[in-house]
Structure formats: structure tokens, C-alpha cells
Design a protein around this motif. Structure first.
Motif, PDB file in Angstrom:
ATOM      1  N   UNK A   7      -2.391  -4.647  26.248  1.00  0.00           N
ATOM      2  CA  UNK A   7      -1.750  -5.913  26.625  1.00  0.00           C
ATOM      3  C   UNK A   7      -2.762  -6.978  27.019  1.00  0.00           C
ATOM      4  N   UNK A   8      -3.842  -6.578  27.710  1.00  0.00           N
ATOM      5  CA  UNK A   8      -4.711  -7.612  28.273  1.00  0.00           C
ATOM      6  C   UNK A   8      -6.147  -7.600  27.738  1.00  0.00           C
ATOM      7  N   UNK A  52       4.675 -19.008  22.946  1.00  0.00           N
ATOM      8  CA  UNK A  52       5.439 -20.040  22.242  1.00  0.00           C
ATOM      9  C   UNK A  52       6.873 -19.609  21.952  1.00  0.00           C
ATOM     10  N   UNK A  53       7.105 -18.252  21.957  1.00  0.00           N
ATOM     11  CA  UNK A  53       8.492 -17.809  21.756  1.00  0.00           C
ATOM     12  C   UNK A  53       9.153 -17.433  23.076  1.00  0.00           C
ATOM     13  N   UNK A  54       8.514 -17.827  24.168  1.00  0.00           N
ATOM     14  CA  UNK A  54       9.152 -17.684  25.482  1.00  0.00           C
ATOM     15  C   UNK A  54       8.863 -16.405  26.231  1.00  0.00           C
ATOM     16  N   UNK A  55       7.864 -15.652  25.780  1.00  0.00           N
ATOM     17  CA  UNK A  55       7.519 -14.412  26.506  1.00  0.00           C
ATOM     18  C   UNK A  55       6.600 -14.781  27.680  1.00  0.00           C
ATOM     19  N   UNK A  86       3.812  -7.972  21.426  1.00  0.00           N
ATOM     20  CA  UNK A  86       3.615  -9.344  20.943  1.00  0.00           C
ATOM     21  C   UNK A  86       2.476 -10.030  21.691  1.00  0.00           C
ATOM     22  N   UNK A  87       2.443  -9.813  23.023  1.00  0.00           N
ATOM     23  CA  UNK A  87       1.367 -10.403  23.833  1.00  0.00           C
ATOM     24  C   UNK A  87       0.017  -9.833  23.398  1.00  0.00           C
ATOM     25  N   UNK A  88       0.043  -8.540  23.129  1.00  0.00           N
ATOM     26  CA  UNK A  88      -1.193  -7.886  22.700  1.00  0.00           C
ATOM     27  C   UNK A  88      -1.699  -8.486  21.383  1.00  0.00           C
TER      28      UNK A  88
END
Lengths: 408, 297
Positions: free
Chosen positions: B31-32, B181-184, B171-173
Motif C-alpha cells: 500500500x505505501x 481521483x476516484x475518491x479513495x 488501487x492505492x498501491x
């Protein structure tokens, strides 16, 4: 005029009051020592109770006027976290403070400072019993039998108790360092001197979660005895695996099974805490008296621990006993130097230590030093883990280690 | 032949535990993009919390185990919230240095407790006899450890593939700005990644602690021991961690069983996984299942 006289009188009273409280305190002398060891970090499972043992003994000495004349010992205990450079820094700071004796800890730290000890000519009492610390060294006073004495002694014990006419097949399970390898080398020298065992394999362990392959391999090679010289955790994992695989000997030297034996830092109550019932039957060589012996010596150790509010774990640890013994050696050295009417300085302490002879409740035998003998307690007890505690089988003194030392 | 199969079984047992311990590293990296050097300390904390609840407070071990995962879940989430969230967007090296600092802080805190310098073991709660099938033995501790490992890994795989939160984490990954941009909520995803990593670390700590006993130095070393597993599997692949863990476990056991003590060799069980790792990385530099990113300019 009257007020001036009152002022002088009041000042006199204040001075007398101050003296009244300071005189008894300044009547005795304070002798400075220094101790550096791992209270936290690697090996602190041993260092922590060791520090508590030393601290409690020095408190006892000061509170009971053990040295007489109100003399006291001031021994700051510093946590070096098992880092040699930190140990060196503490040692230098202690030297600046004018310490008489240095109570040190790890094999690495002592080896790194060995030349410094000789140069500064300061008596040192280490917590490491690595044989190399007393080779070509005059100022290190080993409290008890060395790791090499433990290992060679255990090998001799195997020969003595082995059933059958064949040569005992032995594997060594050691720490991957000078600490682990030193006793192995001395055992090899003992074999060269005539000790009748075969070292089939030497295992230098890592951070293992499972020793199945290693244990099976040893069995397939006909190994019957495994002598360990490392710390408790890897031994605990190995013993647990041996129990699971059903390869642990039910009795000493049982054919087709493995009998496990180990030196000072492999055993004790900590090993039982880690491996539980898998420890049963483990043979352990150590020069300390254990509280599980429930003898008079053990009683004294438990009394000391209770006096200073130590929990059962610390009170029953052989490392607590080791800390006490190191502190006692330093205390007796000061006491004897004082008794001889000598000035208390490093030189005279060193002279006294070379003839120091006393009995300690923490040790398995008497502490005896001489100008040529730098090991305090020569005797070791052979213990066996039974019903969740280590019980003494017999006292034992290695014969071959003398031949090994003579050959150096 | 049972010698061979015993080694296979032991390799799978060791490997699956490596996989579970490595999972937390993968989750945080996935993720990060941060390698968490405080992972070993969280593994140790999870084990000690379970021990404390079981032995000192008398909570049944099963509930202690769940409670320790719950506690480390929030512990890791708090760590992310307090120390790492403000570093979002900062150079990765800064974040890595913070995790190294966190490892030191955790060390210090654990050293303040008896767990930092004493040895303990969990009370026996499983049968001590081994299960023996065809001459191959496995202890109940190992068997339960492997089952828990595979259940947890299955749950995590499902979570990432099927759940909305898991998909948003992926998705973040893949692309932080795209996800935003898609609100996550990227910070929320980071917190959740750390929290799940904490949870898996606690599970790993309990299993390792049951096998080796509870010694802080041994437990937190596993945070580093499993790094080769993560690298071999691909830093961002859960499947990779599982496969690489088992490969590492098998290599270790086979090297120890067949090479050590023969041909003048010793300690190959520790070295061989690294040699194989280097060879594999020569051909697959991103690990077995790692994503090979191509940046077009």
C-alpha cells in the motif's frame, strides 16, 4: 552586643548540627568499583539477573557493615547493551573515577579490552568464562570453571558414563562465534591428548524454527551425544524438536537416541521456561549452586533475594548467583587487603586476589586463586533436568583441561 | 524415504510460518511502498500480549490470541496515524528511517518490561504427543501454526481480491493519484494496511513464540529473517510471500538435511536460501511474483 553573641551561638549550633550528621558518614571509606553489562539487548536474559545479584550483594555489604569501620563499596552498574564500544567507553569513564576492580561481561567486550586491562593493570572479574580471557592475561580473574572446562568435562563425563566398549559418537551444537568455537577447539585438543570420543559433526546454529533435518542427520550418522555450547533459545528449540521426533534419550546414553548435554549458558531455569518438558533429561555442567538443591547455600541466596524484593524468577536464576559471586570476589579482595593492613589500591588488591580463598553460598565449590591459577571455582556440578528443575547428579572436575592448558 | 518426507514436511511448516511473518511486510509495502523495519518488534509485541493475557490475567489462550491481534491492529494503526501519516508524499528514505527509529523506540519500551530480558513460554494448551503418519511426525503446535497461517493468508487474499476496502488498497498501491481521483482516501488505506500488518504480525509472533519460546531477541529477529522471503516473492505480492516462504523453508531444511555435515560443509541451511535468492534475482529482479513497473516518459 547581645544579638551578636546570639548570632555566634546560633552559628555554632548549626555547625555542630551539621557535623553531628556528617561525621558518622565520613567515618568510613568508600571504595569505587565499576560494572558494565547487558541489562537490556542481546543476552540480557542472563545480564539482567546477573546485575541484580551484584547489586543486592553490594547493598548487603553496605547495609551490614560487612567491610567493617563503616567502609562502603560504590559500584555503579551500567547497561552496555552488549555493545563492545559502549563497554569500552564505560570502562574509560570508570578509570577516570579511579575504580579498583572492573566487573565486566561479554566474551567480545573482554577480548577487545584484554590489552587495556594489562596496560592499566586493573583486576577484572568477567561474566564470560571464555578460556581465551585468561590466556596471556594477568589481570583477569575468572570466577568459575571456563566454558572449555564445561565442554571438555562433559566429554569426559560421557566417556565415564557411556555404556559399551565402542567410542562415544558426539556432535557439538555451538554458537557461531568465538564464544561457541573456543570450547570445541579445546575439546579437540583434549582428544589429541587421549580423550576417547569421536566428534562426528559440528553444528553452528542459526535462527532456526525447526531442527528436524539436523537431528535426523545426526541420528543417521550414529551420533549418540550432543554437547551444546551456546545460549538457551536455540537449545530449547532443538530439545522441543527432539521431543516431537521421539529421538531424545529416556536414560543417559540410550542406544539409538540422542542424549543432550550443555555448558553454563545453555541451561538453568530459563531453559526450562523456554522448552518445558522437552528439557527433561538434559545434562548441564555449571559451577553455581542452584536453589533447586534446597540446601543451606540456596537458603542464603533466597534470603538475599527476598531482602531486596526480587521475584522468584530472579531469585532462582543461576545468573543471579553468578552476579552475587562476582560481587563477592570483589568484596573479599577489598576485605582481605584491608585485613592485611595494606593500602587499598589496585596494586594491593591485585596482590590479594592472587591468594584469595573463600567459600561462597552462590558457588558449587570454594573460590581459590593463586599467582598461577586464575580460575576461582574449579569444580562444576553435573545437573540433570528432572520434574521441571535441575538436580545435582555429582560434582565433577575436568582432568583433560589441565593437559590442554599445559600444551598452550 | 521417511527422512525425505520429514524434511519436506518440516520445510513446509517453517516456510508457511515465514510466509505469515512476511505478510505484514508485504501489506505495508503493497500500500505505501515502505519497508517496515519495526515489523519484528510488532511480532514480539503480539506474542508478549498473548502471553500476558493468558498467564497474568488468566484469559483462555484462544481469546488471548484474538485479543492480541485486535490490540496490535490498533497499535499499528496508531503508529501510522501518529508517526507516518504526516510523511505521506515525503521521500521514501525518510519514511524508512522513521520505521528504523520506531524499532528503537519499541525496543526501549519492551526493555522497560520483564519481557525485554526474561524468557517465558506459553502454557501447554495442545497435546504434547506428535502426530505420526508413515514415519513422518508433526507436532500439534506446528500443525495448528500451519493451519492458522493458511487460514489467515486465505482471508487476506480474499480481502484484497473481493472486498471493496481491499480493492481500494490495491488501487492505492497501483496509483495513489489515480485512486484519490476516484475518491479513495489514501490516508485511510495506509492506516488499514498498517493495522492489518499489525494483526498478521501478532499471529506470527504467537506461532513463533509457541515454537521457540518467548525471547525478545529471537522474536524480533524474525522481522529481519523474513526479508529474503519478501524479496524473493516480490515485495508487493501476497502469493509471492507464501510461495517464497515455502521455497525458503524447503531449501533451508534440504540444505541442512543433505549438505550440512557432508562434503566438509556446515551452516548451509542458513546460507543456501540467500544463494538461491541471489540466483533467482539475477533472472527475475523483481522477485517471483513482483510487479515489473515500466515508466514511460
Amino acid at each position: 552586643m547581645k544579638s551578636k553573641a546570639t548570632l555566634f551561638f546560633n552559628a555554632f549550633l548549626v555547625i555542630m548540627f551539621v557535623f553531628a550528621f556528617t561525621l558518622p558518614a565520613s567515618a568510613g571509606k568508600t571504595y569505587k568499583l565499576g560494572m558494565s553489562l547487558a541489562i537490556t539487548g542481546p543476552t540480557s536474559d542472563a545480564g539482567n539477573p546477573y546485575a541484580k545479584g551484584a547489586e543486592d550483594w553490594f547493598k548487603f555489604v553496605n547495609e551490614t557493615d560487612y567491610l567493617g569501620d563503616g567502609d562502603k563499596i560504590d559500584c555503579p552498574i551500567r547497561d552496555d547493551q552488549y555493545k563492545n564500544d559502549t563497554t569500552k567507553r564505560f570502562f574509560e569513564e570508570f578509570l577516570d573515577d579511579g575504580i579498583l576492580i572492573f566487573l565486566s561481561y561479554a566474551t567480545g567486550g573482554n577480548l577487545a579490552l584484554k590489552r587495556d586491562f594489562e596496560e592499566v593493570q586493573i583486576p577484572v572479574i568477567p561474566a564470560s568464562y571464555h578460556e581465551g580471557l585468561i590466556v596471556d592475561a594477568n589481570y583477569t580473574f575468572m570466577p568459575v570453571a571456563t566454558y572449555s572446562e564445561n565442554a571438555v568435562g562433559l566429554a569426559e563425563y560421557v566417556v565415564e558414563k557411556h555404556k559399551g566398549t565402542d567410542t562415544p559418537q558426539v556432535a557439538f551444537f555451538i554458537h557461531p562465534s568465538a564464544f561457541g568455537r573456543g570450547p570445541l577447539e579445546d575439546t579437540r585438543k583434549a582428544i589429541a591428548e587421549g580423550l576417547k570420543i569421536d566428534i562426528v559433526e559440528v553444528v553452528e546454529h542459526g535462527t532456526d524454527l525447526d531442527n528436524t533435518a539436523m537431528l535426523q542427520r545426526l541420528q543417521s550418522k550414529g551420533v549418540q551425544y550432543v554437547i551444546c555450547h551456546t545460549v538457551q533459545t536455540p537449545v530449547a528449540t532443538m530439545l522441543t524438536d527432539a521431543q516431537r521426533l521421539g529421538v531424545s534419550a529416556a536414560s543417559f546414553g540410550e542406544k539409538g537416541k540422542l542424549t543432550f548435554l550443555g555448558a553454563h549458558y545453555t541451561g538453568g531455569s530459563d531453559l526450562i521456561a523456554l522448552a518445558g518438558t522437552a528439557t527433561e533429561g538434559y545434562i548441564w555442567a555449571d559451577s553455581y549452586n542452584l536453589t533447586s538443591e534446597k540446601n543451606e547455600k540456596a537458603k542464603k541466596q533466597l534470603e538475599l533475594a527476598e531482602r531486596y524484593g526480587r521475584d522468584d524468577k530472579a531469585a532462582n536464576s543461576h545468573n543471579y548467583a553468578a552476579g552475587i559471586l562476582a560481587a563477592q570476589i570483589a568484596t573479599e579482595a577489598i576485605k582481605e587487603t584491608k585485613k592485611a593492613g595494606l593500602k587499598i589500591n589496585r596494586e594491593n588488591i591485585y596482590k590479594t586476589m592472587q591468594a584469595l580463598n573463600f567459600n561462597s553460598f552462590a558457588a558449587a565449590g570454594p573460590v581459590t586463586y593463586s599467582p598461577t591459577e586464575r580460575i576461582g571455582v574449579d569444580v562444576m556440578n553435573i545437573y540433570v533436568a528432572k520434574d521441571g528443575v535441575f538436580k545435582k547428579i555429582q560434582a565433577f572436575e575436568s582432568q583433560y583441561i589441565q593437559k590442554v592448558r599445559a600444551g598452550r | 524415504m521417511s527422512y525425505f518426507f520429514q524434511i519436506v514436511v518440516s520445510g513446509i511448516v517453517v516456510g508457511s510460518i515465514y510466509a505469515l511473518a512476511a505478510l505484514g511486510l508485504v501489506l505495508v509495502y503493497k500500500s505505501s511502498r515502505v519497508a517496515n523495519f519495526a515489523h519484528g518488534q510488532i511480532i514480539a509485541a503480539g506474542a508478549f500480549i498473548t502471553f500476558f493475557l493468558t498467564v497474568r490475567l488468566g484469559v483462555p489462550i484462544f481469546f488471548s490470541f484474538l485479543a492480541s491481534m485486535f490490540i496490535t491492529f490498533f497499535l499499528a494503526m496508531s503508529v501510522e496515524r501518529i508517526f507516518l501519516r504526516r510523511l505521506i508524499g515525503e521521500p521514501i528514505i525518510s519514511v524508512i528511517m522513521v520505521t528504523i527509529g520506531l524499532a528503537s523506540i519499541f525496543d526501549g519500551l519492551i526493555y522497560l518490561t520483564p519481557f525485554g530480558s526474561e524468557n517465558f513460554s506459553f502454557p501447554a494448551f495442545l497435546p504434547t504427543e506428535s502426530i505420526v503418519v508413515g514415519g513422518v511426525s508433526i507436532s500439534w503446535t506446528q500443525l495448528v501454526g500451519v493451519i492458522i497461517t493458511f487460514v489467515l493468508i486465505g482471508c487476506f487474499s480474499w480481502f484484497f481480491k473481493k472486498s471493496t476496502v481491499g480493492i481500494s488498497m490495491r488501487a492505492v498501491s497501483d496509483d495513489q493519484f489515480g485512486a484519490m481521483s476516484v475518491g479513495i482516501s489514501v490516508p485511510r488505506v495506509f492506516a488499514l494496511a498498517w493495522a492489518t500488518a499489525g494483526l498478521s504480525a501478532a499471529a506470527a509472533g504467537c506461532i513463533i513464540g509457541n515454537i521457540t519460546g518467548l525471547n525478545f531477541e529471537t522474536l524480533h529477529a524474525f522481522g529481519i529473517v523474513v526479508f529474503p522471503v519478501v524479496i524473493l516473492g516480490g515485495l508487493d505480492s501476497i502469493l509471492g510471500a507464501v510461495v517464497a516462504g515455502i521455497i525458503m523453508g524447503l531449501i533451508q531444511q534440504f540444505a541442512s538435511g543433505y549438505l550440512d555435515g557432508n562434503f566438509g560443509l556446515n551452516g548451509t541451511g542458513d546460507v543456501m536460501p540467500y544463494i538461491i535468492l541471489l540466483i533467482i534475482l539475477l533472472f527475475k529482479p523483481h522477485g517471483l511474483f513482483g510487479i515489473h513497473e515500466i515508466e514511460r516518459v
